[in-house]
Motif scaffolding. Structure first.
Motif, PDB file in Angstrom:
ATOM      1  N   LEU A   1      45.051  43.499  35.873  1.00 34.07           N
ATOM      2  CA  LEU A   1      45.056  42.173  35.252  1.00 34.07           C
ATOM      3  C   LEU A   1      43.638  41.711  34.933  1.00 34.07           C
ATOM      4  N   LEU A   2      42.744  41.863  35.900  1.00 34.26           N
ATOM      5  CA  LEU A   2      41.364  41.433  35.679  1.00 34.26           C
ATOM      6  C   LEU A   2      40.717  42.266  34.584  1.00 34.26           C
ATOM      7  N   GLY A   3      40.928  43.575  34.625  1.00 32.14           N
ATOM      8  CA  GLY A   3      40.342  44.435  33.599  1.00 32.14           C
ATOM      9  C   GLY A   3      40.791  44.046  32.204  1.00 32.14           C
ATOM     10  N   ALA A   4      42.078  43.727  32.048  1.00 34.83           N
ATOM     11  CA  ALA A   4      42.592  43.336  30.739  1.00 34.83           C
ATOM     12  C   ALA A   4      41.980  42.020  30.271  1.00 34.83           C
ATOM     13  N   GLU A   5      41.831  41.064  31.189  1.00 34.54           N
ATOM     14  CA  GLU A   5      41.259  39.771  30.801  1.00 34.54           C
ATOM     15  C   GLU A   5      39.787  39.910  30.417  1.00 34.54           C
ATOM     16  N   VAL A   6      39.020  40.682  31.172  1.00 29.91           N
ATOM     17  CA  VAL A   6      37.603  40.858  30.862  1.00 29.91           C
ATOM     18  C   VAL A   6      37.443  41.572  29.525  1.00 29.91           C
ATOM     19  N   ARG A   7      38.223  42.638  29.315  1.00 26.69           N
ATOM     20  CA  ARG A   7      38.136  43.383  28.063  1.00 26.69           C
ATOM     21  C   ARG A   7      38.464  42.490  26.858  1.00 26.69           C
TER      22      ARG A   7
ATOM     23  N   ALA B   1      33.187  45.621  40.477  1.00 25.36           N
ATOM     24  CA  ALA B   1      32.473  46.854  40.811  1.00 25.36           C
ATOM     25  C   ALA B   1      33.420  48.049  40.762  1.00 25.36           C
ATOM     26  N   THR B   2      34.639  47.870  41.238  1.00 25.69           N
ATOM     27  CA  THR B   2      35.622  48.955  41.209  1.00 25.69           C
ATOM     28  C   THR B   2      35.962  49.345  39.778  1.00 25.69           C
ATOM     29  N   LEU B   3      36.144  48.360  38.902  1.00 26.93           N
ATOM     30  CA  LEU B   3      36.447  48.640  37.493  1.00 26.93           C
ATOM     31  C   LEU B   3      35.291  49.381  36.825  1.00 26.93           C
ATOM     32  N   PHE B   4      34.066  49.004  37.159  1.00 22.43           N
ATOM     33  CA  PHE B   4      32.902  49.708  36.606  1.00 22.43           C
ATOM     34  C   PHE B   4      32.830  51.134  37.150  1.00 22.43           C
ATOM     35  N   ASP B   5      33.004  51.278  38.466  1.00 22.59           N
ATOM     36  CA  ASP B   5      32.861  52.593  39.095  1.00 22.59           C
ATOM     37  C   ASP B   5      33.913  53.576  38.592  1.00 22.59           C
ATOM     38  N   ARG B   6      35.096  53.083  38.279  1.00 17.98           N
ATOM     39  CA  ARG B   6      36.168  53.953  37.791  1.00 17.98           C
ATOM     40  C   ARG B   6      36.077  54.213  36.292  1.00 17.98           C
ATOM     41  N   GLY B   7      35.186  53.510  35.612  1.00 18.11           N
ATOM     42  CA  GLY B   7      35.071  53.680  34.174  1.00 18.11           C
ATOM     43  C   GLY B   7      36.123  52.938  33.380  1.00 18.11           C
ATOM     44  N   VAL B   8      36.890  52.087  34.031  1.00 18.14           N
ATOM     45  CA  VAL B   8      37.893  51.280  33.320  1.00 18.14           C
ATOM     46  C   VAL B   8      37.201  50.308  32.382  1.00 18.14           C
ATOM     47  N   LEU B   9      36.080  49.760  32.821  1.00 18.37           N
ATOM     48  CA  LEU B   9      35.236  48.911  31.983  1.00 18.37           C
ATOM     49  C   LEU B   9      33.842  49.520  31.946  1.00 18.37           C
ATOM     50  N   ALA B  10      33.227  49.459  30.781  1.00 20.67           N
ATOM     51  CA  ALA B  10      31.837  49.901  30.679  1.00 20.67           C
ATOM     52  C   ALA B  10      30.958  48.935  31.463  1.00 20.67           C
TER      53      ALA B  10
ATOM     54  N   ASN C   1      30.603  48.724  53.914  1.00 19.65           N
ATOM     55  CA  ASN C   1      29.630  48.050  54.790  1.00 19.65           C
ATOM     56  C   ASN C   1      28.771  47.040  54.036  1.00 19.65           C
ATOM     57  N   GLY C   2      29.372  46.408  53.045  1.00 22.36           N
ATOM     58  CA  GLY C   2      28.674  45.379  52.288  1.00 22.36           C
ATOM     59  C   GLY C   2      27.900  45.875  51.096  1.00 22.36           C
ATOM     60  N   ALA C   3      27.810  47.198  50.909  1.00 25.29           N
ATOM     61  CA  ALA C   3      27.000  47.750  49.816  1.00 25.29           C
ATOM     62  C   ALA C   3      27.562  47.401  48.451  1.00 25.29           C
ATOM     63  N   VAL C   4      28.868  47.162  48.348  1.00 26.98           N
ATOM     64  CA  VAL C   4      29.485  46.879  47.054  1.00 26.98           C
ATOM     65  C   VAL C   4      28.877  45.639  46.402  1.00 26.98           C
ATOM     66  N   PHE C   5      28.389  44.706  47.214  1.00 27.27           N
ATOM     67  CA  PHE C   5      27.828  43.475  46.667  1.00 27.27           C
ATOM     68  C   PHE C   5      26.420  43.675  46.099  1.00 27.27           C
ATOM     69  N   ARG C   6      25.859  44.883  46.293  1.00 29.17           N
ATOM     70  CA  ARG C   6      24.528  45.192  45.752  1.00 29.17           C
ATOM     71  C   ARG C   6      24.611  46.105  44.535  1.00 29.17           C
ATOM     72  N   ASN C   7      25.754  46.118  43.862  1.00 31.71           N
ATOM     73  CA  ASN C   7      25.930  46.930  42.659  1.00 31.71           C
ATOM     74  C   ASN C   7      24.827  46.615  41.646  1.00 31.71           C
ATOM     75  N   SER C   8      24.314  47.643  40.974  1.00 35.63           N
ATOM     76  CA  SER C   8      23.175  47.462  40.058  1.00 35.63           C
ATOM     77  C   SER C   8      23.512  46.577  38.863  1.00 35.63           C
ATOM     78  N   ALA C   9      24.800  46.382  38.568  1.00 34.92           N
ATOM     79  CA  ALA C   9      25.190  45.534  37.437  1.00 34.92           C
ATOM     80  C   ALA C   9      25.141  44.050  37.781  1.00 34.92           C
ATOM     81  N   PHE C  10      25.055  43.728  39.073  1.00 33.49           N
ATOM     82  CA  PHE C  10      25.124  42.330  39.493  1.00 33.49           C
ATOM     83  C   PHE C  10      23.737  41.701  39.508  1.00 33.49           C
TER      84      PHE C  10
END
Length: 540
Positions: A230-236, A263-272, A300-309
């Motif tokens: 749902l989120l991926g579709a709305e962002v796209r 971050a999950t959508l980016f990591d999976r390539g669902v969204l650029a 362990n909290g690393a997801v919040f330090r994604n380089s896109a953020f």
């Protein structure tokens, strides 16, 4: 000492904000939460009224969680004489360190901005509700305690926390006075949530005070994968429109859930992968608390330090985002009643290529609710704006249990030997939940100002009625009606084809206002005269 308590409701009764309940047991006095009223200007004015208890006589506060509608009046409480402990979980205490300080800065800043507004030039200056110094005093009173560990908040009272599954650190409160047991749900999370474990609480208590935010709403059951889709579709879709995607997001829990999913959508390539701006200093600081406590699935909290953020700190950087197109911006506040999201709305609501995506509850009277309900024009900080942006909503990110979740939570607490109170909800939600239980359980929908006597194994007894003027504020706010009327007045007048008829319509509106003001003044004068005519002994 008799096993009974007196329970008073000072907020979040027939509304979803300003949570505060007072418990009296013998000479002991404690509060369950002490929250800020948020939403319409009428509700916000309730924060400035006197407490309906003596702050200096309160022995302790038990805080269910860090959200400002549950904690936001603690600095004012401390400033007016409260000096006891504020009991909470450790994550709640860590979040409060940032949230109360941020709230105090907003109070100071909002007062200064409103005093500078040209349309307030002939009005008296506004003082901040409380200051950063007041917030520091309140923070110094906090005491953390683990879940499922008994503590003594005041003589004759014992309490312990249970996981509420709402946000990081959120808890339900089990309170015991001798053989009497009372369970305060606090805010409850849904059965399925990405960052929190499901709610837990004891069964077989005398009285329950249960939140009812989504008591009339059944959300579509979605798992984490469906919500990602749902989120991926709305962002796209939003980015394909070419403008900005503005997501009003609560700083605590909602922002972190969104970051995890993006971050999950980016990591999976669902969204650029593209830059995502977190334009809320409070959300940035709250995210550091989440990283410290490392909820599930966050590496362990690393997801919040994604380089896109990109965590936006300065005001100038925040303002520069308004020059962009195609940006993803998460900004507070979640109901659009304050914070940086408001200037993003000013710049993006009139744009047909922009999108505003709501992912949280919008309380009655809030700007977010007005936009979600389909307003074509809104007023923000004295500016009238046309709403041309695409308005979208995803409900599956709610931190609140829906109707089915709440019913299952209550059923799991049986037997309920006394009464079941429904609070923290608007009229439709409260009525829906009351209807689900009133055939089998003694149910009560309290009003602000009401007090009840609670005893073991008996239905609660009401000791006094609610406060009429507060109920009038809760049921509606003239300033919301005025804003809607004002932003559409010129267009409505233009629909009258004749110039003379337009001027006559304006004269008639002014006459109605003058007549009502005169009637009010005459009524007040008659009341004063009636009092002065009474014998002196009758006026004592």
């Amino acid at each position: 000492m008799a096993d009974e308590i007196e329970l008073g409701f000072h907020g979040a009764a027939q509304t979803v904000t300003g949570s505060c309940m007072e418990v009296k047991h013998g000479n002991s006095r404690i509060l369950i939460d002490c929250g800020l009223f948020q939403g319409s200007r009428g509700l916000e004015r309730l924060n400035y009224g006197p407490f309906r208890f003596q702050p200096g006589r309160i022995d302790a506060v038990i805080l269910t969680h860090a959200h400002i509608d549950h904690s936001g009046l603690l600095p004012r409480l401390a400033a007016q004489g409260f000096s006891g402990p504020i009991w909470c979980t450790e994550p709640t205490r860590d979040l409060l360190h940032y949230m109360l300080a941020d709230s105090a800065r907003l109070q100071e800043g909002d007062a200064a901005r409103r005093n500078r507004r040209a349309d307030r030039a002939d009005e008296p200056p506004i003082d901040p509700l409380y200051t950063v110094a007041d917030a520091d005093i309140a923070l110094g009173l906090t005491r953390s305690v683990d879940l499922d560990r008994w503590f003594d908040p005041a003589p004759g009272l014992r309490a312990r926390f249970w996981n509420a599954g709402h946000i990081l650190g959120a808890a339900s409160v089990e309170l015991a006075a001798g053989d009497l047991s009372v369970l305060f749900s606090g805010d409850l999370g849904p059965d399925v949530k990405s960052l929190e474990r499901p709610a837990e609480a004891p069964a077989g208590v005398d009285h329950i005070i249960c939140e009812s935010t989504y008591g009339d709403r059944e959300r579509q059951d979605v798992d984490s994968e469906q919500r990602l889709a749902l989120l991926g579709a709305e962002v796209r879709a939003a980015l394909e429109r070419g403008g900005n995607l503005i997501i009003p997001a609560f700083a605590v829990e909602r922002t972190q859930e969104l970051l995890l999913d993006i971050a999950t959508l980016f990591d999976r390539g669902v969204l650029a992968a593209r830059p995502v701006f977190i334009d809320s200093p409070l959300a940035s600081r709250a995210t550091s608390v989440f990283a410290k406590h490392a909820p599930p699935d966050t590496d362990n909290g690393a997801v919040f330090r994604n380089s896109a953020f990109h965590y936006v700190e300065s005001t100038s950087e925040s303002m520069s985002l308004n020059q962009m197109s195609g940006a993803v911006i998460l900004a507070g506040s979640g109901m659009c009643e304050g914070g940086r999201v408001r200037h993003h709305l000013v710049h993006n609501l009139p744009r047909r290529d922009s999108t505003v995506l709501f992912v949280g509850y919008q309380a009655q009277g809030s700007l977010g609710r007005t936009i979600v309900d389909g307003a074509r024009r809104v007023r923000i900080s004295g500016r009238d704006l046309a709403v041309r942006a695409t308005i979208r909503r995803i409900e599956s990110y709610s931190a609140h249990a829906d109707r089915g979740d709440l019913i299952r939570w209550v059923e799991a607490r049986r037997p309920i030997r006394g009464s079941l109170f429904f609070s923290h909800g608007e009229a439709a939600a409260l009525g829906s939940l009351k209807g689900a239980f009133e055939a089998s359980t003694h149910t009560i929908v309290p009003a602000i100002g009401e007090r009840y006597r609670l005893r073991a194994g008996e239905p609660a007894t009401r000791l006094c009625t609610g406060i009429d003027e507060v109920q009038q504020v809760i049921s509606g706010d003239w300033q919301n009606d005025y804003a809607d009327f004002a932003v559409n007045l010129k267009r409505d007048l233009q629909r009258i084809s004749d110039e003379a008829a337009r001027r006559n319509a304006i004269r008639r509106m002014r006459r109605i206002i003058d007549d009502m003001a005169a009637h009010r003044a005459d009524h007040s004068a008659r009341r004063r005269a009636s009092r002065s005519d009474r014998p002196r002994h009758a006026r004592r």
